[in-house]
Design a protein around this motif. Structure first.
Motif, PDB file in Angstrom:
ATOM      1  N   GLU A  25       0.825  -1.220   0.000  1.00 25.66           N
ATOM      2  CA  GLU A  25       0.000   0.000   0.000  1.00 25.66           C
ATOM      3  C   GLU A  25       0.855   1.265   0.000  1.00 25.66           C
ATOM      4  O   GLU A  25       0.341   2.355  -0.221  1.00 25.66           O
ATOM      5  CB  GLU A  25      -0.915   0.018   1.229  1.00 25.66           C
ATOM      6  N   GLY A  26       2.137   1.117   0.300  1.00 24.26           N
ATOM      7  CA  GLY A  26       3.013   2.279   0.340  1.00 24.26           C
ATOM      8  C   GLY A  26       3.081   2.954   1.691  1.00 24.26           C
ATOM      9  O   GLY A  26       3.625   4.051   1.819  1.00 24.26           O
ATOM     10  N   LEU A  27       2.543   2.292   2.739  1.00 20.90           N
ATOM     11  CA  LEU A  27       2.552   2.899   4.070  1.00 20.90           C
ATOM     12  C   LEU A  27       3.839   2.606   4.839  1.00 20.90           C
ATOM     13  O   LEU A  27       4.209   3.360   5.734  1.00 20.90           O
ATOM     14  CB  LEU A  27       1.359   2.400   4.891  1.00 20.90           C
ATOM     15  N   ARG A  40       6.709   4.715   6.286  1.00 23.61           N
ATOM     16  CA  ARG A  40       7.152   5.546   5.164  1.00 23.61           C
ATOM     17  C   ARG A  40       6.972   7.031   5.490  1.00 23.61           C
ATOM     18  O   ARG A  40       5.945   7.439   6.040  1.00 23.61           O
ATOM     19  CB  ARG A  40       6.364   5.202   3.902  1.00 23.61           C
ATOM     20  N   PHE A  91       6.979  10.859   3.897  1.00 18.88           N
ATOM     21  CA  PHE A  91       6.898  11.662   2.687  1.00 18.88           C
ATOM     22  C   PHE A  91       7.278  13.104   2.995  1.00 18.88           C
ATOM     23  O   PHE A  91       6.955  13.628   4.059  1.00 18.88           O
ATOM     24  CB  PHE A  91       5.473  11.644   2.116  1.00 18.88           C
ATOM     25  N   ASN A 143      -4.332   3.667  -5.291  1.00 18.71           N
ATOM     26  CA  ASN A 143      -2.901   3.658  -4.995  1.00 18.71           C
ATOM     27  C   ASN A 143      -2.453   4.959  -4.334  1.00 18.71           C
ATOM     28  O   ASN A 143      -1.681   4.947  -3.361  1.00 18.71           O
ATOM     29  CB  ASN A 143      -2.099   3.421  -6.277  1.00 18.71           C
ATOM     30  N   ARG A 181      -1.359   5.936  -0.028  1.00 17.94           N
ATOM     31  CA  ARG A 181      -0.162   6.642   0.424  1.00 17.94           C
ATOM     32  C   ARG A 181      -0.498   7.904   1.212  1.00 17.94           C
ATOM     33  O   ARG A 181       0.338   8.413   1.955  1.00 17.94           O
ATOM     34  CB  ARG A 181       0.715   6.983  -0.788  1.00 17.94           C
TER      35      ARG A 181
END
Length: 224
Positions: free
Chosen positions: A68-70, A82, A84, A164, A168
């Motif tokens: 999931e990009g977490l 993660r 950002f 997606n 994030r």
């Protein structure tokens, strides 16, 4: 065609989820609410013990969150939440705003009456949670509204891209409702969306959704 609400007339019980999904949900909430901060290393042994689960389903949950990009998993460093930059967030919200502009237009052209009714039912639940000041429940329903709107656009590529990016931005979107006045403004923006959806005014709904994402950046930029 059965409506989304009819198909799922009973709430999904946590017991019906796989164990690793339950664990992923719990860790995801900890990230969203800030208990696991951006850049923080995840103590796999300690957190698995705290949640009362074994390492195998715990690691499966981490793989789900990485997809999931977490979180980010690195050799020798383990798993990290993660992080950002402000510019990362601005750019993702900019793209998501244009995606949801198109989604709003397409939904009004293509969505079935059942899908529109389900979206408006979600909006009503969002208002109930806002009135109760139940921030996490409001947030989850809000995410569901945006996801289902994307799915109802009739464009699978749009829906996948939206999901997606949305994955994030989970923590960021939650941050946007931290201030009560910001939260109230976000609800007013949702009211505009609902009015446009009822009228099937695609141009108005698309613009309202894009403006909502633009406003989200203004609400979170000073927190980044």
């Amino acid at each position: 065609m059965q409506s989304r609400m009819t198909q799922h007339s009973e709430p999904l019980a946590i017991e019906r989820l796989s164990l690793h999904d339950q664990i992923a949900n719990r860790i995801r909430d900890m990230i969203i609410e800030g208990y696991l901060e951006p850049g923080a290393r995840i103590d796999e042994v300690g957190l698995a013990e705290k949640l009362g689960v074994s390492r195998t389903p715990f690691r499966e949950a981490l793989r789900t969150l990485a997809a999931e990009g977490l979180i980010v998993t690195r050799r020798s460093k383990g798993s990290l939440v993660r992080k950002f930059s402000a510019e990362d967030v601005r750019q993702m919200l900019e793209v998501l705003g244009h995606i949801e502009l198109l989604a709003g237009q397409l939904v009004c052209e293509r969505a079935s009456e059942d899908q529109v009714a389900d979206l408006l039912a979600l909006h009503a639940q969002i208002l109930d949670r806002w009135k109760a000041r139940d921030r996490m429940a409001y947030y989850k329903l809000n995410q569901e509204f945006h996801s289902f709107l994307g799915q109802s656009s009739g464009n699978a590529v749009l829906a996948e891209t939206q999901l997606n990016l949305q994955a994030r931005l989970k923590r960021v979107r939650f941050m946007g409702n931290r201030d009560p006045e910001d939260w109230d403004r976000a609800v007013n923006e949702h009211e505009t969306m609902a009015e446009a959806l009822r009228a099937r005014d695609g141009a108005r709904l698309g613009q309202a959704m894009k403006q909502h994402l633009d406003a989200t950046w203004e609400r979170v930029r000073h927190q980044m």
